[in-house]
Design a protein around this motif. Sequence first.
Motif, PDB file in Angstrom:
ATOM      1  N   UNK A   1       0.817  -1.212   0.000  1.00 14.29           N
ATOM      2  CA  UNK A   1       0.000   0.000   0.000  1.00 14.29           C
ATOM      3  C   UNK A   1       0.849   1.259   0.000  1.00 14.29           C
ATOM      4  N   UNK A   2       2.070   1.168   0.510  1.00 11.82           N
ATOM      5  CA  UNK A   2       2.965   2.328   0.542  1.00 11.82           C
ATOM      6  C   UNK A   2       3.889   2.356  -0.656  1.00 11.82           C
ATOM      7  N   UNK A   3       4.447   1.209  -1.011  1.00  9.34           N
ATOM      8  CA  UNK A   3       5.311   1.079  -2.186  1.00  9.34           C
ATOM      9  C   UNK A   3       4.612   0.110  -3.145  1.00  9.34           C
ATOM     10  N   UNK A   4       3.836   0.662  -4.049  1.00  6.92           N
ATOM     11  CA  UNK A   4       2.970  -0.163  -4.875  1.00  6.92           C
ATOM     12  C   UNK A   4       3.697  -1.117  -5.797  1.00  6.92           C
ATOM     13  N   UNK A   5       4.935  -0.789  -6.176  1.00  3.26           N
ATOM     14  CA  UNK A   5       5.687  -1.666  -7.073  1.00  3.26           C
ATOM     15  C   UNK A   5       7.132  -1.771  -6.606  1.00  3.26           C
ATOM     16  N   UNK A   6       7.586  -2.991  -6.478  1.00  8.21           N
ATOM     17  CA  UNK A   6       8.988  -3.306  -6.243  1.00  8.21           C
ATOM     18  C   UNK A   6       9.318  -4.558  -7.045  1.00  8.21           C
ATOM     19  N   UNK A   7      10.528  -4.633  -7.524  1.00 11.82           N
ATOM     20  CA  UNK A   7      10.906  -5.794  -8.333  1.00 11.82           C
ATOM     21  C   UNK A   7      10.817  -7.086  -7.544  1.00 11.82           C
ATOM     22  N   UNK A   8      11.020  -7.006  -6.238  1.00 13.60           N
ATOM     23  CA  UNK A   8      11.023  -8.208  -5.412  1.00 13.60           C
ATOM     24  C   UNK A   8       9.631  -8.822  -5.308  1.00 13.60           C
ATOM     25  N   UNK A   9       8.583  -8.031  -5.559  1.00 12.73           N
ATOM     26  CA  UNK A   9       7.225  -8.571  -5.493  1.00 12.73           C
ATOM     27  C   UNK A   9       7.002  -9.644  -6.558  1.00 12.73           C
ATOM     28  N   UNK A  10       7.698  -9.545  -7.673  1.00 11.01           N
ATOM     29  CA  UNK A  10       7.469 -10.449  -8.807  1.00 11.01           C
ATOM     30  C   UNK A  10       8.411 -11.645  -8.814  1.00 11.01           C
ATOM     31  N   UNK A  11       9.199 -11.793  -7.775  1.00 12.21           N
ATOM     32  CA  UNK A  11      10.128 -12.924  -7.715  1.00 12.21           C
ATOM     33  C   UNK A  11       9.672 -13.927  -6.665  1.00 12.21           C
ATOM     34  N   UNK A  12      10.162 -15.145  -6.806  1.00  7.79           N
ATOM     35  CA  UNK A  12       9.881 -16.177  -5.811  1.00  7.79           C
ATOM     36  C   UNK A  12      10.657 -15.834  -4.541  1.00  7.79           C
ATOM     37  N   UNK A  13       9.950 -15.732  -3.453  1.00  7.03           N
ATOM     38  CA  UNK A  13      10.580 -15.320  -2.206  1.00  7.03           C
ATOM     39  C   UNK A  13      11.272 -16.503  -1.549  1.00  7.03           C
ATOM     40  N   UNK A  14      12.447 -16.281  -0.956  1.00  3.53           N
ATOM     41  CA  UNK A  14      13.175 -17.373  -0.309  1.00  3.53           C
ATOM     42  C   UNK A  14      12.505 -17.801   0.992  1.00  3.53           C
ATOM     43  N   UNK A  15      12.798 -18.988   1.484  1.00  7.35           N
ATOM     44  CA  UNK A  15      12.237 -19.425   2.775  1.00  7.35           C
ATOM     45  C   UNK A  15      12.678 -18.489   3.899  1.00  7.35           C
ATOM     46  N   UNK A  16      11.761 -18.240   4.803  1.00 10.04           N
ATOM     47  CA  UNK A  16      12.070 -17.364   5.921  1.00 10.04           C
ATOM     48  C   UNK A  16      12.011 -15.878   5.583  1.00 10.04           C
ATOM     49  N   UNK A  17      11.495 -15.531   4.410  1.00  6.95           N
ATOM     50  CA  UNK A  17      11.401 -14.126   4.023  1.00  6.95           C
ATOM     51  C   UNK A  17      10.429 -13.394   4.938  1.00  6.95           C
ATOM     52  N   UNK A  18      10.783 -12.169   5.318  1.00  9.19           N
ATOM     53  CA  UNK A  18       9.972 -11.394   6.252  1.00  9.19           C
ATOM     54  C   UNK A  18       9.553 -10.085   5.593  1.00  9.19           C
ATOM     55  N   UNK A  19       8.250  -9.887   5.491  1.00  7.29           N
ATOM     56  CA  UNK A  19       7.752  -8.617   4.967  1.00  7.29           C
ATOM     57  C   UNK A  19       7.964  -7.476   5.964  1.00  7.29           C
ATOM     58  N   UNK A  20       8.047  -7.824   7.225  1.00  9.80           N
ATOM     59  CA  UNK A  20       8.342  -6.786   8.221  1.00  9.80           C
ATOM     60  C   UNK A  20       9.750  -6.227   8.006  1.00  9.80           C
ATOM     61  N   UNK A  21      10.701  -7.093   7.740  1.00  8.06           N
ATOM     62  CA  UNK A  21      12.054  -6.639   7.442  1.00  8.06           C
ATOM     63  C   UNK A  21      12.080  -5.855   6.134  1.00  8.06           C
ATOM     64  N   UNK A  22      11.304  -6.314   5.142  1.00  5.79           N
ATOM     65  CA  UNK A  22      11.240  -5.602   3.875  1.00  5.79           C
ATOM     66  C   UNK A  22      10.673  -4.199   4.068  1.00  5.79           C
ATOM     67  N   UNK A  23       9.680  -4.077   4.934  1.00  9.05           N
ATOM     68  CA  UNK A  23       9.111  -2.753   5.198  1.00  9.05           C
ATOM     69  C   UNK A  23      10.173  -1.813   5.754  1.00  9.05           C
ATOM     70  N   UNK A  24      10.980  -2.304   6.685  1.00  8.20           N
ATOM     71  CA  UNK A  24      12.035  -1.473   7.265  1.00  8.20           C
ATOM     72  C   UNK A  24      13.064  -1.078   6.207  1.00  8.20           C
ATOM     73  N   UNK A  25      13.404  -1.999   5.324  1.00  4.22           N
ATOM     74  CA  UNK A  25      14.368  -1.690   4.274  1.00  4.22           C
ATOM     75  C   UNK A  25      13.801  -0.686   3.277  1.00  4.22           C
ATOM     76  N   UNK A  26      12.545  -0.842   2.919  1.00  4.40           N
ATOM     77  CA  UNK A  26      11.926   0.118   2.009  1.00  4.40           C
ATOM     78  C   UNK A  26      11.834   1.501   2.643  1.00  4.40           C
ATOM     79  N   UNK A  27      11.522   1.546   3.916  1.00  6.45           N
ATOM     80  CA  UNK A  27      11.467   2.831   4.606  1.00  6.45           C
ATOM     81  C   UNK A  27      12.854   3.469   4.657  1.00  6.45           C
ATOM     82  N   UNK A  28      13.877   2.664   4.920  1.00 11.87           N
ATOM     83  CA  UNK A  28      15.247   3.180   4.942  1.00 11.87           C
ATOM     84  C   UNK A  28      15.658   3.678   3.565  1.00 11.87           C
TER      85      UNK A  28
END
Length: 337
Positions: A132-159
Amino acid sequence: MNYFRTKVHKNTGLQMGQGLWRVVRNQQLQQEYSEQCFLQRERRRRMGPLLAEPQPQSRRTPQCQVPGSDIGQLLRARKGKEQQGFIDLEMLPPELSITILSYLNATDLCLASCVWQDLGNDEYLWQGLCKSTWGHCSIYNRRLPPGFSYRKLYMQLDEGSLTFNANPQEGITYLMSKAILVDHPKEIAKFIFYTRMLNWKMLRIYLDERRDVLDELVTLHNFSNQFLPNALRDFFRHIHAPEERGEYLETLITKFSHRFCACNPTLVRDVGLTPDAVYVLCYSLILLSIDLSSPHVKNKMSKREFIRNTRRAAQNISEDFVGHLYDNIYLIGHVAA
């Protein structure tokens, strides 16, 4: 005109909704407080013989006030978090919780996750916040690795966004280093187009340096069946116009003119619009917006003067069409505000 009416209706609907909520809330508080007063009176009536001893005037229990006389006192009288009107986000639907939390920044979200721990560990919630904040990122279209955390991704996108707002090139480089964004003009353009928290001044600097990204960003706009001033407002809402006239502004208007004609082939055929004609009309709209909105301009341009001046430069455009352009600016306002 439709835009103006829609905006007024939305504001009126919001005010009415807030007013109705307050009325219902006050009625609920008044009913509960009346019930408390009734229970107190009933308890005193039943225990009257035990409490028959006279008390000093200053120590008498005050009588119940008229319901609704002091809403602040009613709120203070309630005990417990549930009784004080606090909303428990865990009890709301996930879509509504995402909407509420999307207005918080990363720091406030971390604090909120300490209160609502179940929400703080909900990966679906963090996924919704990211998209909802970053509507498009390249990582959205890739297969996510095991243990992937959207919470960590949110922090990285904010940074990355905060870094972009300080130094655009470093911000994009940071996102690429985290494999969030692919180094391709189209992917960068989509990220910019669907992200709402980038500083427009830094974005202007970045687009002025990366014309390839600017070209892709322009193609993401769809101006089909839009009136020219409204399309120009939509364009400048994503790509802010510079404060002074120069080569960058000319580049923006040139790209907009070609894109607008490409999206409206029927209008081009019926009205006789060309990219050159749209280019002239855009400059006329910008100058008219400044003339009508600036407090320093005492003698405002009339509709007749605008039609005469514009048709000198764009002779193929009808007088009625130019007159509608003037009415739009007069009623709605600046095209690049």
